[in-house]
Scaffold this motif. Structure first.
Motif, PDB file in Angstrom:
ATOM      1  N   LYS A  19       0.853  -1.190   0.000  1.00  0.00           N
ATOM      2  CA  LYS A  19       0.000   0.000   0.000  1.00  0.00           C
ATOM      3  C   LYS A  19       0.892   1.245   0.000  1.00  0.00           C
ATOM      4  O   LYS A  19       1.678   1.434   0.927  1.00  0.00           O
ATOM      5  N   LYS A  23      -2.717   3.688  -3.042  1.00  0.00           N
ATOM      6  CA  LYS A  23      -2.760   2.728  -4.145  1.00  0.00           C
ATOM      7  C   LYS A  23      -2.242   1.393  -3.647  1.00  0.00           C
ATOM      8  O   LYS A  23      -1.314   1.340  -2.849  1.00  0.00           O
ATOM      9  N   ASP A  24      -2.857   0.319  -4.125  1.00  0.00           N
ATOM     10  CA  ASP A  24      -2.488  -1.023  -3.670  1.00  0.00           C
ATOM     11  C   ASP A  24      -1.924  -1.849  -4.817  1.00  0.00           C
ATOM     12  O   ASP A  24      -2.535  -1.950  -5.881  1.00  0.00           O
ATOM     13  N   ASN A  40      -8.516  -6.784   1.918  1.00  0.00           N
ATOM     14  CA  ASN A  40      -7.432  -5.875   2.289  1.00  0.00           C
ATOM     15  C   ASN A  40      -7.079  -4.824   1.245  1.00  0.00           C
ATOM     16  O   ASN A  40      -6.238  -3.971   1.509  1.00  0.00           O
ATOM     17  N   VAL A  41      -7.709  -4.860   0.085  1.00  0.00           N
ATOM     18  CA  VAL A  41      -7.364  -3.928  -0.984  1.00  0.00           C
ATOM     19  C   VAL A  41      -8.558  -3.007  -1.264  1.00  0.00           C
ATOM     20  O   VAL A  41      -9.669  -3.460  -1.455  1.00  0.00           O
ATOM     21  N   LYS A  42      -8.268  -1.712  -1.273  1.00  0.00           N
ATOM     22  CA  LYS A  42      -9.310  -0.722  -1.563  1.00  0.00           C
ATOM     23  C   LYS A  42      -9.158  -0.145  -2.977  1.00  0.00           C
ATOM     24  O   LYS A  42     -10.135   0.120  -3.651  1.00  0.00           O
TER      25      LYS A  42
END
Length: 52
Positions: A19, A23-24, A40-42
């Motif tokens: 992260k 941004k992931d 866990n990722v947006k």
């Protein structure tokens, strides 16, 4: 920067989520990684596969 790591699949290959600035990056999602990644990722911007 935050780095999350979890072993995935029969071979327990490490899957990483990096992260950076909202941004992931998803690195080496293995078998069964979908649920963990989705939780866990947006804002995914890339998936990198280093295992062929």
């Amino acid at each position: 920067m935050e780095i999350l790591k979890r072993p995935m699949g029969d071979y327990q290959t490490n899957c990483y989520i990096v992260k950076i600035d909202g941004k992931d990056l998803i690195i080496d999602p293995g078998m069964g990684a979908t649920e963990w990644v989705m939780a866990n990722v947006k804002n995914p911007v890339a998936i990198l596969n280093t295992h062929g």
